[in-house]
Design a protein around this motif. Structure first.
Motif, PDB file in Angstrom:
ATOM      1  N   ALA A 104     -10.769   4.599 -11.388  1.00 23.86           N
ATOM      2  CA  ALA A 104     -11.741   4.074 -10.211  1.00 23.86           C
ATOM      3  C   ALA A 104     -11.070   2.590  -9.877  1.00 23.86           C
ATOM      4  CB  ALA A 104     -13.109   3.915 -10.346  1.00 23.86           C
ATOM      5  N   TYR A 105     -11.521   1.999  -8.892  1.00 21.32           N
ATOM      6  CA  TYR A 105     -11.162   0.567  -8.411  1.00 21.32           C
ATOM      7  C   TYR A 105      -9.662   0.492  -8.466  1.00 21.32           C
ATOM      8  CZ  TYR A 105     -16.060  -0.840  -8.860  1.00 21.32           C
ATOM      9  OH  TYR A 105     -17.422  -1.037  -8.814  1.00 21.32           O
ATOM     10  N   GLY A 106      -8.983   1.500  -7.935  1.00 19.21           N
ATOM     11  CA  GLY A 106      -7.436   1.503  -7.853  1.00 19.21           C
ATOM     12  C   GLY A 106      -6.918   0.472  -6.886  1.00 19.21           C
ATOM     13  N   GLY A 107      -5.671  -0.120  -7.160  1.00 13.03           N
ATOM     14  CA  GLY A 107      -5.211  -0.937  -6.295  1.00 13.03           C
ATOM     15  C   GLY A 107      -5.613  -2.354  -6.549  1.00 13.03           C
ATOM     16  N   LEU A 108      -5.805  -2.793  -5.063  1.00 14.98           N
ATOM     17  CA  LEU A 108      -6.458  -4.347  -4.830  1.00 14.98           C
ATOM     18  C   LEU A 108      -8.218  -4.216  -4.473  1.00 14.98           C
ATOM     19  CD1 LEU A 108      -3.771  -5.674  -2.410  1.00 14.98           C
ATOM     20  CD2 LEU A 108      -4.264  -6.317  -4.831  1.00 14.98           C
ATOM     21  N   SER A 109      -8.454  -3.000  -4.721  1.00 14.35           N
ATOM     22  CA  SER A 109      -9.822  -2.578  -4.300  1.00 14.35           C
ATOM     23  C   SER A 109     -11.148  -3.562  -5.063  1.00 14.35           C
ATOM     24  CB  SER A 109     -10.374  -1.338  -4.362  1.00 14.35           C
ATOM     25  OG  SER A 109     -10.442  -0.795  -5.582  1.00 14.35           O
ATOM     26  N   ASP A 110     -10.819  -3.726  -6.316  1.00 14.42           N
ATOM     27  CA  ASP A 110     -11.712  -4.783  -6.982  1.00 14.42           C
ATOM     28  C   ASP A 110     -11.153  -6.286  -6.808  1.00 14.42           C
ATOM     29  OD1 ASP A 110     -13.716  -5.879  -8.405  1.00 14.42           O
ATOM     30  OD2 ASP A 110     -12.999  -5.179 -10.547  1.00 14.42           O
ATOM     31  N   SER A 111     -11.221  -6.451  -5.360  1.00 15.54           N
ATOM     32  CA  SER A 111     -10.721  -7.677  -5.031  1.00 15.54           C
ATOM     33  C   SER A 111     -11.167  -8.944  -5.570  1.00 15.54           C
ATOM     34  CB  SER A 111     -10.651  -7.693  -3.556  1.00 15.54           C
ATOM     35  OG  SER A 111     -12.146  -7.676  -3.054  1.00 15.54           O
ATOM     36  N   PHE A 112     -12.262  -9.184  -5.410  1.00 13.98           N
ATOM     37  CA  PHE A 112     -12.920 -10.504  -6.081  1.00 13.98           C
ATOM     38  C   PHE A 112     -12.652 -10.835  -7.539  1.00 13.98           C
ATOM     39  CE2 PHE A 112     -15.090  -9.881  -1.827  1.00 13.98           C
ATOM     40  CZ  PHE A 112     -14.905 -11.390  -1.536  1.00 13.98           C
ATOM     41  N   ASP A 113     -12.520  -9.637  -8.294  1.00 16.23           N
ATOM     42  CA  ASP A 113     -12.313 -10.062  -9.941  1.00 16.23           C
ATOM     43  C   ASP A 113     -10.832 -10.355 -10.183  1.00 16.23           C
ATOM     44  OD1 ASP A 113     -15.032  -9.588 -10.619  1.00 16.23           O
ATOM     45  OD2 ASP A 113     -14.658  -7.314 -10.669  1.00 16.23           O
ATOM     46  N   GLY A 114     -10.000 -10.161  -9.256  1.00 20.51           N
ATOM     47  CA  GLY A 114      -8.644 -10.589  -9.277  1.00 20.51           C
ATOM     48  C   GLY A 114      -7.825 -10.079  -9.993  1.00 20.51           C
ATOM     49  N   ALA A 115      -6.686 -10.463 -10.678  1.00 19.42           N
ATOM     50  CA  ALA A 115      -5.606  -9.892 -11.389  1.00 19.42           C
ATOM     51  C   ALA A 115      -5.976  -9.100 -12.444  1.00 19.42           C
ATOM     52  CB  ALA A 115      -4.553 -10.677 -11.578  1.00 19.42           C
ATOM     53  N   SER A 248       2.175  -2.358  -6.716  1.00 17.60           N
ATOM     54  CA  SER A 248       3.729  -2.732  -6.893  1.00 17.60           C
ATOM     55  C   SER A 248       4.825  -1.790  -6.210  1.00 17.60           C
ATOM     56  CB  SER A 248       3.949  -3.151  -8.439  1.00 17.60           C
ATOM     57  OG  SER A 248       5.170  -3.697  -8.376  1.00 17.60           O
ATOM     58  N   VAL A 249       5.718  -2.534  -5.768  1.00 14.41           N
ATOM     59  CA  VAL A 249       6.858  -1.823  -5.364  1.00 14.41           C
ATOM     60  C   VAL A 249       7.944  -1.289  -6.223  1.00 14.41           C
ATOM     61  CG1 VAL A 249       6.739  -2.957  -2.988  1.00 14.41           C
ATOM     62  CG2 VAL A 249       8.296  -3.741  -4.492  1.00 14.41           C
ATOM     63  N   VAL A 250       7.703  -2.121  -7.638  1.00 14.47           N
ATOM     64  CA  VAL A 250       8.393  -1.609  -8.652  1.00 14.47           C
ATOM     65  C   VAL A 250       7.709  -0.292  -9.316  1.00 14.47           C
ATOM     66  CG1 VAL A 250       9.233  -2.305 -10.729  1.00 14.47           C
ATOM     67  CG2 VAL A 250       8.882  -3.913  -8.815  1.00 14.47           C
ATOM     68  N   GLY A 251       8.418   0.802  -9.146  1.00 12.73           N
ATOM     69  CA  GLY A 251       8.075   2.002  -9.884  1.00 12.73           C
ATOM     70  C   GLY A 251       7.079   2.795  -9.285  1.00 12.73           C
ATOM     71  N   GLY A 252       6.612   2.637  -8.144  1.00 13.65           N
ATOM     72  CA  GLY A 252       5.325   3.303  -7.778  1.00 13.65           C
ATOM     73  C   GLY A 252       5.514   4.243  -6.737  1.00 13.65           C
ATOM     74  N   PHE A 253       4.830   4.425  -5.745  1.00 17.03           N
ATOM     75  CA  PHE A 253       5.259   5.684  -4.628  1.00 17.03           C
ATOM     76  C   PHE A 253       6.370   5.562  -3.927  1.00 17.03           C
ATOM     77  CE2 PHE A 253       4.427   6.418  -0.177  1.00 17.03           C
ATOM     78  CZ  PHE A 253       4.659   7.878  -0.290  1.00 17.03           C
ATOM     79  N   GLY A 254       6.827   4.417  -3.508  1.00 24.44           N
ATOM     80  CA  GLY A 254       8.144   4.183  -2.747  1.00 24.44           C
ATOM     81  C   GLY A 254       9.309   4.565  -3.726  1.00 24.44           C
ATOM     82  N   SER A 255       9.120   4.114  -4.804  1.00 25.89           N
ATOM     83  CA  SER A 255      10.164   4.412  -6.069  1.00 25.89           C
ATOM     84  C   SER A 255      10.373   6.167  -5.778  1.00 25.89           C
ATOM     85  CB  SER A 255       9.919   3.899  -7.278  1.00 25.89           C
ATOM     86  OG  SER A 255      10.066   2.323  -7.259  1.00 25.89           O
ATOM     87  N   ALA A 256       9.315   6.732  -6.130  1.00 26.83           N
ATOM     88  CA  ALA A 256       9.115   8.225  -6.385  1.00 26.83           C
ATOM     89  C   ALA A 256       9.771   8.606  -4.966  1.00 26.83           C
ATOM     90  CB  ALA A 256       7.517   8.549  -6.488  1.00 26.83           C
ATOM     91  N   CYS A 257       9.422   8.290  -3.689  1.00 29.69           N
ATOM     92  CA  CYS A 257      10.110   8.903  -2.650  1.00 29.69           C
ATOM     93  C   CYS A 257      11.560   8.634  -2.741  1.00 29.69           C
ATOM     94  CB  CYS A 257       9.583   8.251  -1.384  1.00 29.69           C
ATOM     95  SG  CYS A 257       7.674   8.679  -1.060  1.00 29.69           S
ATOM     96  N   VAL A 275       2.822  -4.430  -2.993  1.00 29.41           N
ATOM     97  CA  VAL A 275       2.792  -5.859  -3.724  1.00 29.41           C
ATOM     98  C   VAL A 275       4.165  -6.018  -4.358  1.00 29.41           C
ATOM     99  CG1 VAL A 275       1.819  -7.083  -5.495  1.00 29.41           C
ATOM    100  CG2 VAL A 275       0.359  -5.241  -4.209  1.00 29.41           C
ATOM    101  N   GLN A 276       4.845  -7.223  -3.903  1.00 26.42           N
ATOM    102  CA  GLN A 276       6.152  -7.538  -4.282  1.00 26.42           C
ATOM    103  C   GLN A 276       6.274  -8.182  -5.419  1.00 26.42           C
ATOM    104  OE1 GLN A 276       8.944  -6.757  -2.306  1.00 26.42           O
ATOM    105  NE2 GLN A 276       7.220  -5.551  -1.012  1.00 26.42           N
ATOM    106  N   ASP A 277       6.039  -7.400  -6.713  1.00 25.78           N
ATOM    107  CA  ASP A 277       6.446  -7.911  -7.961  1.00 25.78           C
ATOM    108  C   ASP A 277       5.510  -9.199  -8.239  1.00 25.78           C
ATOM    109  OD1 ASP A 277       7.384  -7.482 -10.455  1.00 25.78           O
ATOM    110  OD2 ASP A 277       9.299  -8.568  -9.985  1.00 25.78           O
ATOM    111  N   THR A 278       4.477  -9.132  -8.032  1.00 27.97           N
ATOM    112  CA  THR A 278       3.484 -10.361  -8.402  1.00 27.97           C
ATOM    113  C   THR A 278       2.094  -9.834  -8.766  1.00 27.97           C
ATOM    114  OG1 THR A 278       2.627 -12.381  -7.509  1.00 27.97           O
ATOM    115  CG2 THR A 278       2.759 -10.566  -6.137  1.00 27.97           C
ATOM    116  N   PHE A 279       1.377 -10.649  -9.215  1.00 26.08           N
ATOM    117  CA  PHE A 279      -0.115 -10.350  -9.578  1.00 26.08           C
ATOM    118  C   PHE A 279      -0.816 -10.403  -8.515  1.00 26.08           C
ATOM    119  CE2 PHE A 279       1.396 -11.434 -13.925  1.00 26.08           C
ATOM    120  CZ  PHE A 279       0.988 -10.070 -14.796  1.00 26.08           C
ATOM    121  N   GLY A 280      -2.152  -9.915  -8.436  1.00 29.96           N
ATOM    122  CA  GLY A 280      -2.743  -9.747  -7.189  1.00 29.96           C
ATOM    123  C   GLY A 280      -3.687 -11.332  -7.358  1.00 29.96           C
TER     124      GLY A 280
END
Length: 306
Positions: A104-115, A248-257, A275-280
């Motif tokens: 649950a709360y995948g990606g940036l969806s837990d936005s206010f709790d940060g990285a 992250s663009v490192v190792g995720g969906f884009g990499s799989a494609c 997300v370009q290899d950085t924390f949210g």
């Protein structure tokens, strides 16, 4: 009134619990947030709150799976990916146990709790494990269908869920196969998106259309495996692939494609958006998506810039 993906998933768990007596649900003391509480209230004898001990939760689930039950473990995606990785690899994957892992709360969806609470590496982690399938639903219907699918499998399946409201994606009922779902035809560029970014990418395609750029758009809920030849045929036509993910663009969906399509030998340029290899950072969800290039306007600008 719109329904969040976590609510839709929780209600689906409850509905399936009435017909599947082998279904058991485990949570790490966040059932009010993940909405596995719906199942817990309806079937208290098959619901286990394992406390803030995700690794132990996974171990208990493994034991239940070996005893003939079909467990679903539900907690925040970041903590499932990191704190249960040992048990998922050694217990679930190595032994091909039928455990559904609902992050649950995948990606940036837990936005206010940060990285600390944002899951932007979970897809990369989960798809690296042998015998694991990875599904990233794009709307509530896909989330419900993902659970239906996962409970029929004899190996672990990771389903990545969002905290927030999810606009319905056109033709998401096409999820009955693992192939990418074609949302819009085009000839100039292939846009492949997973999760909630599919709807945003479709909006970006409408913006591009105004500038004379005809984009072909796919929703891709199955990240592992990516099946079918529809993406390959599209890239053969456009020679341009843009992947969009709340990760992250490192190792995720884009990499799989990229791993799949480079095997075809078709020449194409690849533009990863995510997300370009950085924390949210911390802030409103829509603002964070835009900050990491995941708004319709930002996606369209990126496509035109390439």
């Amino acid at each position: 009134m719109s329904v969040t993906m976590r609510d839709a998933f929780g209600k689906k768990l409850e509905a399936l619990g009435a017909v599947n007596k082998k279904l058991v649900v485990l949570d790490a003391d966040v059932s009010g947030s993940t909405k596995s509480s719906y199942f817990g209230k309806a079937f208290p004898d098959r619901f286990f709150n394992c406390g803030v001990a995700e690794g132990n939760m996974a171990g208990v689930a493994a034991g239940l799976a070996t005893a003939g039950f079909h467990p679903v473990i539900n907690a925040f995606a970041i903590f499932i990916a990191l704190k249960t990785a040992d048990q998922i690899r050694h217990d679930f994957c190595y032994n091909k146990l039928p455990v559904v892992i609902a992050g649950a709360y995948g990606g940036l969806s837990d936005s206010f709790d940060g990285a600390s609470h944002q899951a932007i590496a979970d897809i990369a982690i989960m798809r690296a494990f042998p015998n694991m399938e990875v599904i990233v639903p794009g709307d509530n219907k896909q989330a419900e269908l993902a659970l239906d699918y996962a409970l029929l499998q004899h190996h672990p399946v990771y389903i990545r869920l969002s905290r927030n409201d999810t606009p319905e994606i056109p033709v998401s009922e096409g999820f009955t196969s693992k192939a990418p779902i074609l949302l819009k035809t085009g000839s100039d560029v292939t846009l492949a998106a997973t999760g909630l970014t599919a709807q945003i990418t479709l909006e970006a395609a409408a913006l591009l259309e105004k500038d004379g750029i005809k984009a072909e758009v796919f929703s891709v809920p199955f990240v592992k495996p990516i099946e079918g030849d529809s993406l390959e045929k599209s890239v053969q036509k456009t020679h341009k692939l843009v992947t969009v993910e709340e990760h992250s663009v490192v190792g995720g969906f884009g990499s799989a494609c990229l791993e799949k399509l480079t095997k075809s030998g078709v020449p194409f340029t690849w533009v990863p958006i995510g997300v370009q290899d950085t924390f949210g950072d911390t802030g409103g969800y829509a603002e964070l998506l835009a900050a990491y290039g995941l708004s319709a306007e930002k996606i369209a600008e990126k496509v035109k810039g390439k």
